[in-house]
Design a protein around this motif. Sequence first.
Motif, mmCIF file in Angstrom:
data_model
loop_
_atom_site.group_PDB
_atom_site.id
_atom_site.type_symbol
_atom_site.label_atom_id
_atom_site.label_comp_id
_atom_site.label_asym_id
_atom_site.label_seq_id
_atom_site.Cartn_x
_atom_site.Cartn_y
_atom_site.Cartn_z
ATOM 1 N N LEU A 47 51.040 48.896 33.669
ATOM 2 C CA LEU A 47 49.881 47.775 33.657
ATOM 3 C C LEU A 47 49.562 47.039 32.276
ATOM 4 O O LEU A 47 48.443 46.973 31.803
ATOM 5 C CB LEU A 47 48.948 48.279 34.388
ATOM 6 C CG LEU A 47 48.834 48.535 35.810
ATOM 7 C CD1 LEU A 47 48.371 49.083 37.017
ATOM 8 C CD2 LEU A 47 49.729 47.291 36.479
ATOM 9 N N PHE A 50 49.110 44.027 31.224
ATOM 10 C CA PHE A 50 47.496 42.855 31.773
ATOM 11 C C PHE A 50 46.541 44.145 31.802
ATOM 12 O O PHE A 50 45.190 43.491 31.211
ATOM 13 C CB PHE A 50 47.618 43.861 32.774
ATOM 14 C CG PHE A 50 49.032 42.832 33.621
ATOM 15 C CD1 PHE A 50 49.285 41.879 33.953
ATOM 16 C CD2 PHE A 50 50.039 44.097 34.061
ATOM 17 C CE1 PHE A 50 50.387 41.124 34.177
ATOM 18 C CE2 PHE A 50 51.246 43.359 34.675
ATOM 19 C CZ PHE A 50 51.506 42.215 34.382
ATOM 20 N N GLN A 54 46.602 39.985 29.390
ATOM 21 C CA GLN A 54 47.689 39.265 30.598
ATOM 22 C C GLN A 54 46.876 39.546 31.716
ATOM 23 O O GLN A 54 46.565 40.301 32.314
ATOM 24 C CB GLN A 54 48.564 39.389 30.735
ATOM 25 C CG GLN A 54 49.870 38.759 30.745
ATOM 26 C CD GLN A 54 51.559 39.272 30.815
ATOM 27 O OE1 GLN A 54 51.966 39.234 29.778
ATOM 28 N NE2 GLN A 54 52.363 39.291 31.758
ATOM 29 N N HIS A 56 46.917 39.438 35.853
ATOM 30 C CA HIS A 56 47.811 39.759 36.619
ATOM 31 C C HIS A 56 48.301 39.097 37.701
ATOM 32 O O HIS A 56 47.014 38.784 38.270
ATOM 33 C CB HIS A 56 47.483 41.099 37.308
ATOM 34 C CG HIS A 56 48.434 41.800 38.044
ATOM 35 N ND1 HIS A 56 48.769 41.293 39.355
ATOM 36 C CD2 HIS A 56 49.085 43.213 37.739
ATOM 37 C CE1 HIS A 56 49.742 42.965 39.765
ATOM 38 N NE2 HIS A 56 50.427 43.373 38.426
ATOM 39 N N LYS A 60 42.405 40.417 39.755
ATOM 40 C CA LYS A 60 41.883 41.742 38.682
ATOM 41 C C LYS A 60 41.015 43.501 39.178
ATOM 42 O O LYS A 60 40.658 44.052 38.426
ATOM 43 C CB LYS A 60 40.305 41.516 37.862
ATOM 44 C CG LYS A 60 40.406 39.841 37.444
ATOM 45 C CD LYS A 60 39.003 39.256 37.227
ATOM 46 C CE LYS A 60 39.235 38.697 36.320
ATOM 47 N NZ LYS A 60 37.251 37.560 36.489
ATOM 48 N N LEU A 62 42.999 46.794 41.130
ATOM 49 C CA LEU A 62 44.726 46.629 41.711
ATOM 50 C C LEU A 62 44.047 48.471 41.682
ATOM 51 O O LEU A 62 43.893 49.151 41.217
ATOM 52 C CB LEU A 62 45.047 46.713 40.621
ATOM 53 C CG LEU A 62 46.003 45.460 40.066
ATOM 54 C CD1 LEU A 62 47.060 45.236 38.417
ATOM 55 C CD2 LEU A 62 46.610 43.984 41.119
#
Length: 587
Positions: A47, A50, A54, A56, A60, A62
């Motif tokens: 990740l 992110f 960046q 995902h 927001k 996960l």
Amino acid sequence: MKWTRKKLIDSYLNFFKNNGHAVIPSASLIPEHDPTVLFTTAGMHPLVPFLLGQPHPLGKRLTSVQACIRTGDIDSVGDTYHHTFFEMLGNWSLGDYFKEDAIKCSFEFLTKVLKIPKEKLAITCFAGDENAEEDKEACQIWISLGIPNERIAFLQKEDNWWGPAGKTGPCGPDTEIFYWQSDKPAPKSFNPKDKSWVEIWNIVFMQYNKDENGRYNLAKQKNIDTGMGVERILAALNKTGDDYLTEVFLPIIKKIENLSKKKYGANEQDTRAMRIIADHSKAAVFILSERVIPSNTEHGYVLRRLIRRAIRHSRILNMPKMFMKNLAECVIEIYGGDYPELIKHKDFIFEEIEKEESRFNETISSGLKYFDRIAKISKQKLSGKDAFLLYQSYGFPIEMTVELAKERNLGVDTEGFESEQTRHQELSRTATAGRFKSGLSDTSEQTTKLHTATHLLNQALRIVLKKPDIRQKGSNITAERLRFDFNFERKLTEDELKKIEELVNEKIREAIPVKKEEMTIEEAKKTAHGVFEHKYGEKVFVYSIGDFSKEICAGPHVSNTKELGHFKIIKEEGVAAGVRRIKAILK
Ligand code: ATP
Ligand code: MG
């Protein structure tokens, strides 16, 4: 009630799903785009882009269960809770919820869903230093949840701080949750040094951004990153006091008992050996399932080290000479349902593990004898030359020699070992260069052309073989030819080879200018392919050939593809499991 691994994982993912998190799959054990580390070591690893900002695609929030390998923990294996391979449960907030919600969610999951009594928990928070303040906020939240003051310890950066991953970037304090794993009642006051307190969950608050000048600025996007080990929680839930007595290890331990005719727990030395054998066999099977084969470099070396260390410890238990396949079967039995690649590559795993086992069986006894002899006459330290001989002639990984020496209170001259190794490689490289006449440093006009042709070939492979994740596994260019290794499962057909040649020649005929740009690795990663052996924030060059190819590369390259002439493939062959090699020339 018994908690199974499956029930634990399902409960975790469901809990966070119900809290608005998207479930993401476990990424590969070998990071796709980051050779700065050999293996995925935490759920946050895949990740990173992110966490750096960046967006995902799944939002927001996960959550995941991630297979991890920590080579840095290999030497700790032997206690009840450090493993080389383990599964990490995690949840992330990418600029969404922060400290209060993250702590409350974890606490609710542990105490309400898993029903762990809060009396068995203790907490560490960041103590503060000249760069960042003490994390009073986290402490207050824990107190509001009913954790008493005496159960909260404040520790320094080495324990309660994460990041940045490179020189600059997101970082921040963390709070760690510990579980009292002993039968005795948990002491009122928390001493983090007491080994009965086992860390079960880490919650990182990425609230700072470290800049080029070493300053810690408040981050624009504040993230949460958490990680909790499946094995440790399973042991806590089932009150085994030992991860090896849970379902993710017990069948392997039983098999070892069976083969060694010894009892787990009967004495310290045998128990430790059993744990090492069980742990290393499991990790080896998972690495093999990525089609890695034992070798003397990188992933293959870690694999070799694990298998050989397991074999060495099997000698302590007087186990039969060939036992690894039996244990591999247990591992596949435990995890095959969730990791289909274990089943898919079963034959490969058995074959390679047995090959490595018989290979080491041939030399280990005489190696151990040789070690005994030199250990007796060595004072304090084994020489680098002896360590190298053990490596070269008996296949002892240096870490094994160090461990053997330590058992006799001896050191090893590892620097001496390394210079022996370098000297030796130097010799064989000189020999190779002598044979082929052209070395790696040859940057003549012809090698520059072949280098650009390599980029065209790389992209042509992705297109013709319809496999966008084709990556360079190795490259070697001489004045006569290019050699390119890439990940692919099978032999290429004549037809495919023809199409690849044609596509490269088409791009040569199109006379495309080759463009060079400088950018940060983060920017480059968004659009370009390449071997990402770079630190975050570092500047790299990206070479584009029109919109056909874009690669991170140091160059040099020609300025237009028309300079290349005619491209021809002269050979295609397999070099390792899942790796093919193409040799090609320019006429
Ligand atoms: P420890 O200090 O016990 O080695 P850590 O600080 O290295 O743990 P983190 O990097 O914070 O652990 O990882 C998050 C969680 O993953 C830990 O709380 C633990 O539950 C689990 N974990 C970490 N390393 C291991 C390991 N080698 N084996 C099993 N579980 C692990
Ligand atoms: Mg650790």
